[in-house]
Design a protein around this motif. Sequence first.
Motif, short mmCIF file in Angstrom:
data_model
loop_
_atom_site.label_atom_id
_atom_site.label_comp_id
_atom_site.label_asym_id
_atom_site.label_seq_id
_atom_site.Cartn_x
_atom_site.Cartn_y
_atom_site.Cartn_z
N THR A 1 62.76 5.82 24.78
CA THR A 1 62.57 7.03 23.98
C THR A 1 63.01 6.82 22.53
O THR A 1 62.26 7.10 21.60
N ALA B 1 59.30 14.02 27.17
CA ALA B 1 60.65 14.19 26.64
C ALA B 1 60.76 15.47 25.81
O ALA B 1 61.79 16.12 25.79
N THR C 1 62.71 19.12 28.21
CA THR C 1 64.15 19.04 27.93
C THR C 1 64.75 20.37 27.54
O THR C 1 65.72 20.43 26.80
N ALA D 1 65.68 18.05 33.08
CA ALA D 1 65.69 16.71 32.52
C ALA D 1 66.20 15.70 33.54
O ALA D 1 65.64 14.61 33.68
N TYR E 1 65.73 6.09 29.90
CA TYR E 1 64.91 7.29 29.71
C TYR E 1 65.67 8.54 30.15
O TYR E 1 65.71 9.55 29.44
N SER F 1 68.39 9.42 27.71
CA SER F 1 67.84 9.95 26.46
C SER F 1 67.43 11.39 26.60
O SER F 1 67.76 12.23 25.76
N ILE F 2 66.69 11.70 27.69
CA ILE F 2 66.24 13.10 27.79
C ILE F 2 67.40 14.01 28.16
O ILE F 2 67.42 15.18 27.80
#
Lengths: 208, 198
Positions: free
Chosen positions: A23, A33, A37, A43, A143, A146-147
């Motif tokens: 991401t 994403a 979120t 998420a 991933y 990040s989300i």
Amino acid sequence: MGKIAKSRGVSYFIESLWYNNATFSMVLGICSALAITTNLLNALVMGISVTVVLIISSTVISLLRSIIPERVRIITFMLLISTFVIMVDFILKIYLPPVSKALGPYVGLIITNCILMGRAEAFAIKQPPYYSIMDSLGSGIGYTLSIMVLAAVRELLGAGSLFGVQVLGESWAGWGLLMIPSGAFFVLGFYIMLANMIQKRFINRNVD
Amino acid sequence: MKVTKEKKGMKEELQMSVFLLVMATLCTLLLAFGNSLYQKALAEREKELRMDILRTFQVPFTEETFFSDFNNAVEIEKDKRTTYYFSRGESRQVAIITAGSGLWSEIDIFLVVDIGAMEIQELRVLSHGETPGLGGRIEEDWFLDQFIDLDISDGVKIVMERTNVPGEVDAISGATRTSNAVMIMLNKALDGVASMSQ
């Protein structure tokens, strides 16, 4: 960090988790994403779904890599990935119907998530299963994290809660902007900037 | 020389076709298995909902004779996206499951109406995919509790500010379109009740 002897599997794991974070570094899989979120639970479920599909598809593709005919490899990836995604969709619909409904079409759209095709084509088709699993685990967890950090900011400031538990008090007026997809762009841009700064300043990395 | 090349190409293509055929068959079998599990879960969920309806109608039932109990106590009417479960007993009640379009998603609502008094006795949002924190607040108790024992002989009105007209409830600020969608769904369902119970 670079001096410590690492096994190859672990270094693949770290490579995909941080340096090639899907991401923030490669800006892949942005569609989902941005869309899902709005809260941490969605998420988390989305991240786990992507990770599971990524690991299964990478393992299968890696195992079959010698018998997949080169000219039809992309079709084979699509076939395998979409089958696993739809299975995950069924499992969510059976065990977590409210979350499944909230994620809406985005579970099905994991099929088109660039991370999956990307890892299949760039890694799993060339490497043995163990390395593929480490690589997809790194990408998947990268991933997910990040989300999750995106969702944490959006849920905290947008609704005043974390995982649905009110933490900022009842009187918190939610920032409506963060709840709509355009708000996600601001948060994402901020994080990409932050990730770039950290990577440039604190990590002197020997590019091999 | 040319012939062998062609033969080699043919063989490769045959291999590819067989490979894809086998893969597609395996994937289809896996998906069929997944779908059968899902259908089973759906049937289970439907049954639980029907048990809930019998409980609200205060009809006794047992697990074994559930199907005949349900059919004796409830009359089902369908109308497009709405299903009405009229009670055959003394209490003139109807349970309704209705679906309608919200801002982003389909909203499913379950409600129980007392036809004699024209009051909503129970209201639940079964599922929705509206914006969390804005339209998503339709599932919160403070919003849904407003409808209980509300005088709905003239339908439901979801308004910004109440003016003491019967049937009014507060809308969710920042979620006008979701609020309106809920209002339209409820009024359609209530119109259906009025026309069917006469």
